[in-house]
Design an enzyme around this catalytic site. Structure first.
Site, PDB file in Angstrom:
ATOM      1  N   GLU A  70      61.636  99.496  26.450  1.00  0.00           N
ATOM      2  CA  GLU A  70      62.099  98.160  26.053  1.00  0.00           C
ATOM      3  C   GLU A  70      60.980  97.428  25.319  1.00  0.00           C
ATOM      4  OE1 GLU A  70      63.681  95.608  29.105  1.00  0.00           O
ATOM      5  OE2 GLU A  70      64.636  97.277  30.149  1.00  0.00           O
ATOM      6  N   GLU A  78      63.667  99.191  36.215  1.00  0.00           N
ATOM      7  CA  GLU A  78      62.484  98.469  36.696  1.00  0.00           C
ATOM      8  C   GLU A  78      62.450  98.364  38.225  1.00  0.00           C
ATOM      9  OE1 GLU A  78      62.284  94.755  34.503  1.00  0.00           O
ATOM     10  OE2 GLU A  78      61.357  95.768  32.807  1.00  0.00           O
TER      11      GLU A  78
HETATM   12  C1  GLA Z   1      63.526  93.520  31.648  1.00  0.00           C
HETATM   13  C2  GLA Z   1      64.800  94.208  32.026  1.00  0.00           C
HETATM   14  C3  GLA Z   1      65.913  93.995  31.046  1.00  0.00           C
HETATM   15  C4  GLA Z   1      65.930  92.592  30.523  1.00  0.00           C
HETATM   16  C5  GLA Z   1      64.593  92.288  29.923  1.00  0.00           C
HETATM   17  C6  GLA Z   1      64.501  90.934  29.280  1.00  0.00           C
HETATM   18  O1  GLA Z   1      62.607  94.292  31.029  1.00  0.00           O
HETATM   19  O2  GLA Z   1      64.643  95.577  32.249  1.00  0.00           O
HETATM   20  O3  GLA Z   1      67.127  94.311  31.685  1.00  0.00           O
HETATM   21  O4  GLA Z   1      66.190  91.709  31.559  1.00  0.00           O
HETATM   22  O5  GLA Z   1      63.622  92.336  30.932  1.00  0.00           O
HETATM   23  O6  GLA Z   1      63.224  90.700  28.742  1.00  0.00           O
END
Ligand code: GLA
Ligand code: ZN
Length: 689
Positions: free
Chosen positions: A318, A156
């Site tokens: 994710e 991210e």
């Molecule tokens: C983000 C991060 C993860 C985790 C999630 C939790 O998307 O990439 O590492 O922290 O949030 O929701």
């Protein structure tokens, strides 16, 4: 003709199903158990090493790959794959101690301490070199490993740095862009408030303790941050390519995250991936959850991710199997929602369903974040069973892999446009409602099961029948001409209030709005715009016998553009205020096509009637030839020959859909379906005809 993409990696022609996996937080006996559980959960892909730098290089230059070797081997032995991460998302304490310049400096010029993650300078040669080295080590070591499937770059990417190096780099970027200070002073309109720069060294990035009022500067700074982040990312990619030229790279994007223009990053990625965390079941102001509205908003973002690489399937990198711990209320997914939201991503073009996270961590900030394996440690949980069920479903959808959709409709959602518009003071303060407007226009198509691409203004328009451009405030060079050419050649354009106001430098077009060729294509000019307070409304009153058969009246909110028709016809007028009777909706025959101008923000019923009429007239592609009840979405994937229509019920009640004369097989159950088909609560059917 066949229209199909290869799988993400040729060695795995399967849906990827799995999640972020942090074996470095656990002991080897737990790893053994993870493998057993993975198979039970029908999981085949684990994202490994995302924040593992300290475990891979505990002391500068000393590498400890043994644990990762073992995990890679175990994955391969169990028929699973690694989505292998580069660890730049968080650095070890020693790195920050030895090279403090890698730590980010805030806009107030304070340097961060070691801590958190996503906290590095974007420019620092040391940090770039350190990430290059560790990436190269990983790539060299696992190049030929059977488990290696995809590179997961960092995590991210986000944020900005105001250190001396970043500021110097920004100035160099500006110099390369403008050549002379005169040119910069002109496009930034610095004569205003006596902000004229006489030396490049005087330019500072926007800061709450300095400059925020030069909007051209704000815009260029955001562009620079995207470029600098992309540069950082490309440095990471280069290290990997040396050893693994054929292993695809991705990085997990964050939907409509405003900090980075993803259209600039996507060309450097082989496959797009994103992290999706919708607030399912969240009650609205009336106490009722609006999962239907939310589902349409999520679909909009899935469609951005598919559109970022021209229709190529993306990865849902994710998502949460249950509760997301950072939300105000970490609500668990109601039964059925996990499969529905997972398959919704697939319906819109994802070839994976992945989670944060595989095993719930025992300590620190995310110990209560939803995971496949809970602290209880076994498979006998509702969430585990839901995950296993999704895995089993994905195994039945193999034929869907690599398929896509080629919509007749595109909506423009453009990052730079959002930046410039929301930075402006007027016609309202702050957020102008741009993203919301795009999502509301999108909803009218979603309700009808009409697939949509969501693109930025630089993409090719010629492949669409309908181009929807809500609030196209900024026109980068040539965009007005390409839009005009699109209409001339027979396309249908829907443009709205607050369009064609500024050029790419945020300088207002002189001589009447909308600027450039847009005015000619739309056949109107906009003299002034009235902003309404929340709760205020005007009316859109359609003319009797208008070509779209709109009946109205409809409510109008937020903005009322006061326009003059030049060549256009008036289809509806305002119902109230001193501008009652003036045009609220116009249509211009331009060349072979039509250009509509929505002078005001009409209510949902208005958008639904408008797009309902256009979709019928233009016979646009639909995912399913059926009238969809409220809350049921249909989304198409196809290989050019065979079609797969995902029919999804976002209602918390059962409903039914009439398939008419069609006969289909549900890939998930093998059932043959005709006529009226019942859909259970949060039910999904994948119909192939
Ligand atoms: C983000 C991060 C993860 C985790 C999630 C939790 O998307 O990439 O590492 O922290 O949030 O929701
Ligand atoms: Zn920096």
């Amino acid at each position: 003709m066949k229209d199909i993409y290869p799988p993400i990696h040729s060695k795995a022609p399967v849906f990827l199903h799995g999640g972020d996996y942090n074996p470095d937080q656990w002991t080897p006996d737990v790893w053994e158990e993870d493998m057993r559980l993975m198979k039970l959960a029908h999981c085949n892909a684990m994202s490994v090493g995302i924040f593992a730098w300290a475990a891979l290089e505990p002391v500068e230059g000393q590498y400890t790959f043994d644990w990762l070797d073992r995990i890679m081997d175990m994955l391969a032995e169990n028929g699973a794959y690694a989505v292998l991460a580069t660890p730049s998302g968080a650095r070890p304490a020693w790195l920050a101690r030895t090279y403090p310049e890698v730590l980010r400096v805030r806009a107030n010029r304070q340097r961060n301490l070691f801590g958190q993650r996503h906290n590095h300078c974007l420019t620092s040669p040391v940090y770039r070199q350190k990430t290059y080295t560790i990436n190269a080590k990983l790539a060299e070591r696992y190049a030929d490993h059977p488990a290696l499937l995809v590179w997961h770059l960092s995590n991210e990417y986000s944020g900005e740095c105001h250190c001396d190096m970043c500021r110097a780099s920004f100035r160099a970027w500006l110099q390369a862009k403008y050549g002379t200070l005169d040119a910069l002073n002109h496009v930034w309109w610095t004569a205003f408030w006596s902000h004229t720069y006489s030396d490049w060294g005087e330019i500072e990035p926007p800061s709450e303790i300095g400059e925020t009022s030069v909007h051209g500067l704000n815009l260029d700074w955001r562009r620079f941050v995207t470029d600098q982040t992309t540069g950082f990312m490309r440095n990471e990619i280069e290290a990997l390519r040396t050893y693994t030229p054929d292993v695809p790279v991705t990085t997990n994007l964050m939907g409509t995250f405003p900090g980075l223009n993803y259209w600039k990053m996507a060309p450097h990625l082989d496959v797009v991936s994103w992290d999706s965390y919708p607030r399912w079941h969240k009650p609205g102001p009336d106490g009722m959850a609006d999962d239907i509205g939310l589902a349409s908003e999520v679909a909009f973002v899935h469609d951005i991710n598919r559109s970022l690489k021209g229709g190529r399937p993306f990865m849902l990198m994710e998502s949460v199997p249950s509760a997301t711990n950072w939300m105000d209320a970490a609500k668990v997914k109601r039964p059925g929602m996990h499969a529905l939201s997972s398959l919704q991503a697939v319906a819109h073009g994802s070839d994976t369903v992945q989670y944060f996270q595989w095993r719930k961590s025992r300590g620190s900030a995310e110990k209560f974040h939803g995971a496949v394996v809970d602290h209880v440690g076994h498979e006998n949980t509702r969430v585990f069973r839901d995950v296993a069920d999704v895995g089993a479903k994905l195994e039945k959808l193999r034929d869907v892999i690599g398929t896509t959709v080629r919509p007749d409709v595109a909506i423009i959602y453009d990052w730079e446009n959002a930046w410039a518009m929301n930075d402006a003071q007027g016609p309202r303060r702050g957020d102008k409602g741009y993203l919301d407007a795009c999502k509301r226009h999108y909803r009218a198509f979603w309700d009808r099961g009409v697939p949509v691409d969501v693109i930025d203004m630089d993409q090719d328009f010629t492949k669409y029948k309908v181009l929807v451009a809500p609030m196209l405030y900024m026109l980068r060079p040539g965009v007005d001409e390409r839009i005009a050419a699109f209409v001339k050649a027979g396309g249908t354009l829907v443009a709205t209030y607050w369009s064609g106001i500024v050029d790419e430098n945020d300088l207002v077009f002189l001589g009447g709005w909308p600027g450039g060729k847009l005015r000619e294509a739309l056949g109107i000019w906009a003299e002034e715009i009235d902003a309404l307070y929340p709760g205020e409304a005007n009316q859109i009153v359609p003319d009797e016998g208008n070509v779209l058969c709109l009946s109205g009246p409809y409510a109008a909110h937020d903005y009322c553009d006061l326009v003059h028709v030049e060549d256009a016809e008036v289809l509806a007028t305002y119902g109230q205020d001193f501008y009652a009777g003036r045009p609220a909706l116009t249509m211009n025959h331009y060349g072979e096509g039509e250009a509509y101008y929505l002078a005001t923000n009409g209510d949902d019923r208005f958008l639904s009637d408008l797009y309902g009429a256009l979709c019928a007239d233009l016979d646009v592609l639909r995912s399913l030839k059926a009238d969809l009840p409220r809350g049921v979405s249909a989304q198409l994937r196809s290989d050019g020959e065979r079609t797969f229509a995902f029919v999804m019920n976002f209602n918390a009640q059962p409903t039914s859909v009439d398939l008419g004369a069609g006969s289909y097989t549900d890939l998930l159950t093998g059932e043959v379906l005709t006529g009226v088909v019942e859909l259970g609560v949060y039910d999904v059917k994948v119909l192939t005809g």
